[in-house]
Write an enzyme that holds these catalytic residues in place. Structure first.
Site, mmCIF file in Angstrom:
data_model
loop_
_atom_site.group_PDB
_atom_site.id
_atom_site.type_symbol
_atom_site.label_atom_id
_atom_site.label_comp_id
_atom_site.label_asym_id
_atom_site.label_seq_id
_atom_site.Cartn_x
_atom_site.Cartn_y
_atom_site.Cartn_z
ATOM 1 N N LYS A 79 0.860 -1.128 0.217
ATOM 2 C CA LYS A 79 0.070 0.025 -0.140
ATOM 3 C C LYS A 79 0.902 1.378 0.017
ATOM 4 O O LYS A 79 2.001 1.153 0.523
ATOM 5 C CB LYS A 79 -0.925 -0.152 1.103
ATOM 6 N N SER A 154 -9.746 1.589 3.060
ATOM 7 C CA SER A 154 -8.835 2.457 2.101
ATOM 8 C C SER A 154 -8.060 1.728 1.412
ATOM 9 O O SER A 154 -7.572 2.126 0.520
ATOM 10 C CB SER A 154 -8.247 3.654 3.165
ATOM 11 N N SER A 178 -9.874 -0.642 7.291
ATOM 12 C CA SER A 178 -9.260 -0.437 5.890
ATOM 13 C C SER A 178 -8.506 -1.810 5.236
ATOM 14 O O SER A 178 -8.365 -1.588 4.268
ATOM 15 C CB SER A 178 -8.298 0.879 6.108
#
Ligand SMILES: [Zn+2]
Lengths: 486, 479
Positions: A79, A154, A178
């Site tokens: 990420k 997210s 997330s």
């Protein structure tokens, strides 16, 4: 043999047996990325050169048989919230334009040391604020199961990249769901460890007391392998826990006889998607058949979780994001006006709408005159939520719930309605507030073919039981083997 | 006096740790800008603080030295505000739960003693510095030096217990002496390692309610602290006398004009939005750390001064001068130990040594002269091996070269002849050579005594001990 369809343990086996090489696998993933990225957009940055180089090094080590781990030569994605040395790190924000960290986050360093090959940086909601990955400053990510749907957020890019077989596994962060919510939306396994189990150093902070890194994988065995590499005390993170890290694979016995699975009534609510509820209830039956006992538990302060979360998380975020001021790195707008003008213009142009909304919320709740009523009160209620879990775990070993109230929703559907968007995390938030570990794993599909996630929550530092339960469920089902066709 | 002033002080002391409060960067003063920085003190994305244990130890020592109660659990908090010298956009400090509270220290004032309460001591990190170099005043740019960012500070907050600028200065000096004695702060006000803000208000004598206070900043010497407070007290009295109101505000001292002036900036409207720092655990100071700190506390200035007065029977003034620093006090005590002569030792150390050091702008630590050498010199004077006048010259050479006195005296050939038989021989020869004068002296011309002394000194090249010469001459001339 399609190398991109393999799990970590599957590929690792093939690498060990010299049936393939890391370079070959890396090339296969880079090709896959090239093919599906135009549709999925799970990456902000693809680091093909660096990936092939570290794949080559991994192959050399494998050839020598030296220092090999289950991750040696395995291509993964990261990420874009994790700082990566010499590779741009954006947090999906314009404000970090041109930012190239001179350091690796501890998690990335550990994964590199374990021999993992990093293919690139995953798309996400800007500064991890969002539940759909639509808040990326660059592009939304599209759900590989239905391209008109969001992948959740997210960590949507990280979840989608695993679902779309653009990497074997990936890492994300979970502040209020997330990791687990996008894992649920994308039909993969997503694990949020205990707060402090994994170092936060070098992971760009959203809400420091809630943020925790964890893996996305195709199955539970891979999640255990990833956690083995990621977990452990880090002297650079004062909040990381000083506790021995067990070999999490030893929990993967398939044995759940006598295990008490708590079912909190607050997580099966009016108005939740019927198909989701049905899949989850069916999953509970599977566990029961495997010998687990289902026990009703109650988490009475659940209804306050979303409110508490949006006070605590935004307060911390308003402070954590103060450093993006145009002075030191990243974007700087207007060098001709006053200092105040520069601050205002930089932050106005640099941050997206959702980030600005949360900075304002957080600033407000910390303000003199409001602090006691908002931030302080929220911190107190947070303790009550944690106590709920302590209480519940007296009568059960693990808690099972749906991960999200619905399957993946359509792009744009909730963008204009932040409150509905915030409710996407209604089942995942309490876990972060309590600091306990949680996992989401595939437990079915809706009629439209969208994945549904089962969430398992464990006691502090008891990732072992979480993984054990997940593995037992997975062993009895085949949902986790399904892949989207793109 | 119709009015009385109420003064409270907030002191920031930079701790002499090698590294910063939350990272490993050096704290050295005066390096090239931005050479002592890392990703942590630069506030780069994702970095986290790790607390410097040494800084905690130092803060605990200071807390104990001023009788504060150490809180077993204290909390770091973020103080949020935007400024370019603050890379994270917040300063890590302590707010509602500080390291220690409820302390006090005593000051000497007007021949008496006064106790000043210390509300709290907390730890925090320093900010960087903005540099406005030549020619850039006209531009829209300033330069930022972040070397100082993250240097550990303790803030020591007093109770509003002081009533005059003299009390305030006495308190500050006492505080600084303790910090320097503990070797945890260099106490340098000009370089800013010891900084002071003053809260000043006035009220009618006898009134209980406090007046509205002004916070004074930018006073980087004791002299300025006194000037600023005196000015501010008068300003506030004038306002009250004229029926005007004192405004609560921050005022900067302007040393060139000797006045305080309102900052009138947006800084005033700051809401720092304090909240607990989530990146650090609560600070638990255990009994072990406190005990260790207590055991290593040195004798503090007050106690040492009192001991010098009683044990060495030296005047309070001497004791005050000699205990100004730990190094000087230790030096003096070594001289005393070797000579057993506290007052004489004090005269040499306080008089001659300090005079020479002051001329050179040096500290006792920089000086080549060993305490044992001073003791040797004192011993030679006592034995009469050297005259007091000569000793001063010898001392200067000892100071310059670091050599012991015996060698210098020998090289210069200035050994004093005190041996009576040797002197008697010389005097006999002088008297034999001047029979007429001897007769005249004996018949009453006693003024000639000086002549005999002069001749004797001439004969010994000035090395004769004058007292001994006097004594022998008197005996011999008496016939
Ligand atoms: Zn540093």
């Amino acid at each position: 043999m399609d190398l991109t369809s393999l799990t970590i343990h599957g590929l690792s086996e093939k690498l060990k047996n010299r049936e393939t090489t890391s370079v070959e696998a890396t090339k296969a993933f880079l090709k896959r990325i090239e093919e599906v990225e135009p549709k999925v957009r799970a990456f902000i940055t693809v680091t093909a050169g660096e990936a092939l180089k570290s794949a080559g090094e991994a192959d050399k080590r494998i050839a020598k048989g030296e220092g090999i781990t289950p991750l040696t030569g395995v291509p993964i994605a990261v990420k874009d919230i994790f700082c990566t040395k010499d590779i741009r790190t954006t947090c999906a924000s314009k404000i970090l334009e041109g930012f190239i960290p001179p350091y690796d986050s501890t998690v990335v360093r550990k994964l590199k040391e374990a021999g993992a090959v990093i293919l690139g940086k995953n798309n996400m909601d800007e500064f991890a604020m969002g539940s759909s990955t639509e808040n990326s400053a660059f592009s939304p990510t599209y759900n590989p199961w239905a391209l008109d749907r969001v992948p959740g957020g997210s960590s949507g890019g990280s979840a989608a990249s695993v679902a779309a077989s653009e990497c074997v596994a990936s890492i994300g962060t979970d502040t209020g769901g997330s990791i687990r919510q996008p894992a649920s939306c994308c039909g993969v396994v997503g694990l949020k460890p205990t707060y402090g189990r994994v170092s936060r150093f070098g992971m760009i902070a959203f809400a420091s007391s809630l943020d925790q890194a964890g893996p996305f994988t195709k199955d539970t065995t891979d999640a255990a392998i990833m956690l083995n590499a990621m977990a452990g005390h880090d002297p650079s993170d004062s909040t990381s826990i000083k506790a021995e890290v067990p070999d999490y694979r030893t929990f993967l016995t398939g044995e759940v006889k006598g295990l008490k699975v708590g079912i909190p009534k607050e997580y099966f609510i009016e108005g939740m998607d019927k198909e989701v509820e049905a899949s989850v209830r069916e999953a509970l039956e599977v566990l029961k058949k495997a010998g687990a006992a289902l026990v009703p538990v109650t988490l009475p302060h659940t209804e306050y979780a979303v409110g508490v979360y949006y006070l605590v998380a935004t307060a911390e975020a308003s402070s954590n994001l103060a450093r993006y001021d145009g002075v030191k790195y990243g974007l700087r707008v207007d060098e001709t006006g006053s200092l105040l003008d520069m601050y205002k213009k930089t932050r106005d142009e640099g941050f997206g709408g959702e980030v600005k909304r949360r900075i304002m919320l957080g600033t407000y709740s910390l303000s003199a005159g409001y602090y006691d009523a908002y931030y302080k009160k929220a911190s107190e209620v947070r303790t009550l939520i944690k106590n709920d879990f302590d209480e519940a775990f007296k009568s059960c070993d693990i808690i099972a719930t749906p991960t999200a109230p619905t399957a993946a929703f359509k792009l744009g559907e909730r963008v204009e309605d932040p409150l509905t968007m915030y409710l996407s995390d209604i089942f995942t938030i309490s876990c972060n507030l309590a600091g306990i570990p949680g996992i989401s794993l595939p437990c079915g599909f809706t009629k439209e073919g969208l994945p549904v996630g089962l969430q398992l929550l464990g006691r502090t530092l008891d990732e072992g039981t979480v993984l054990k339960t997940a593995y037992a469920y997975e062993s009895a089902t085949e949902w986790h083997t399904r892949r989207p066709k793109i | 006096m119709k009015y009385e002033a109420v003064i409270g002080l907030e002191v920031h002391a930079q701790l002499l740790t090698d590294s910063k409060l939350f990272c490993g960067c050096s704290t050295r003063f005066g390096s090239e800008p931005n050479t002592q920085v890392c990703q942590i003190c630069l506030g780069m994305p994702g970095v986290l603080p790790v607390l410097n244990k040494k800084a905690v130890e130092f803060a605990v020592k200071m807390s104990l030295a001023v009788n504060c109660r150490i809180n077993p659990r204290s909390i770091f908090a973020r103080k949020n505000y935007f400024y370019p010298d603050l890379p994270k956009g917040y300063q890590v400090s302590q707010y509602t739960e500080p390291l220690s509270e409820h302390g006090h220290l005593e000051i000497d004032i007007d021949g008496g003693r006064k106790r000043i309460g210390i509300t709290r001591i907390h730890m925090e990190e320093d900010a960087g510095k903005l540099l406005h170099g030549e020619g850039i005043e006209d531009s829209n740019f300033s330069f930022v030096d972040l070397n100082r960012t993250g240097v550990p500070l303790i803030e020591i907050v007093s109770e509003p217990d002081m009533r005059t600028s003299d009390e305030a200065v006495a308190y500050l000096k006492a505080l600084r002496d303790i910090l320097v004695y503990l070797r945890i702060c260099d106490g340098n006000m000009e370089e800013g390692s010891f900084r002071c803000d003053a809260n000043v208000s006035v009220r009618l004598m006898g009134a209980e309610k406090l007046g509205t206070k002004a916070e004074l900043k930018n006073m980087n010497s004791f002299k300025y602290v006194k000037e600023a407070i005196d000015y501010e007290i008068q300003r506030q009295i004038d306002l009250v006398e004229n029926g005007e109101k004192v405004v609560q505000e921050t005022r900067l001292f302007d040393a060139s004009k000797g006045i305080t002036a309102s900052m009138r900036s947006k800084e005033e409207a700051h809401d720092y939005r304090y909240f607990p720092e989530p990146d650090l655990l609560p600070l638990n100071v255990g009994a072990k750390l406190v005990d260790q700190a207590r055991e290593t506390l040195p004798e503090l200035p007050e106690a040492k001064r009192a001991r010098f007065i009683t044990d060495y029977a030296i005047p309070p003034y001497d004791a005050g001068v000699l205990t100004a620093t730990r190094e000087l006090a230790d030096y003096y005590e070594e001289v005393v130990k070797a000579t057993g002569e506290p007052k004489v030792s004090s005269n040499w150390v306080m008089g001659e040594l300090l005079r020479l050091l002051k001329e050179d702008g040096k500290d006792v630590g920089d000086c080549a002269l060993k305490p044992s050498a001073i003791a040797d010199l004192i011993g030679m004077i006592k034995k009469g091996a050297i005259s007091g006048k000569m000793a001063k010259e010898v001392f200067e050479e000892m100071y310059k070269t670091g050599k012991p006195p015996a060698g210098i005296v020998k090289a210069r050939g200035i050994t004093q002849i005190s041996d009576e038989s040797e002197l008697a021989g010389v005097i006999d020869r002088v008297l034999e050579a001047n029979p007429e004068s001897v007769d005249r002296y004996r018949s009453g011309k006693v003024q000639l005594f000086g002549f005999f002394v002069g001749e004797t000194m001439k004969a010994t090249k000035g090395q004769a001990n004058p007292q001994a010469v006097n004594k022998i001459l008197k005996e011999k001339l008496a016939g």
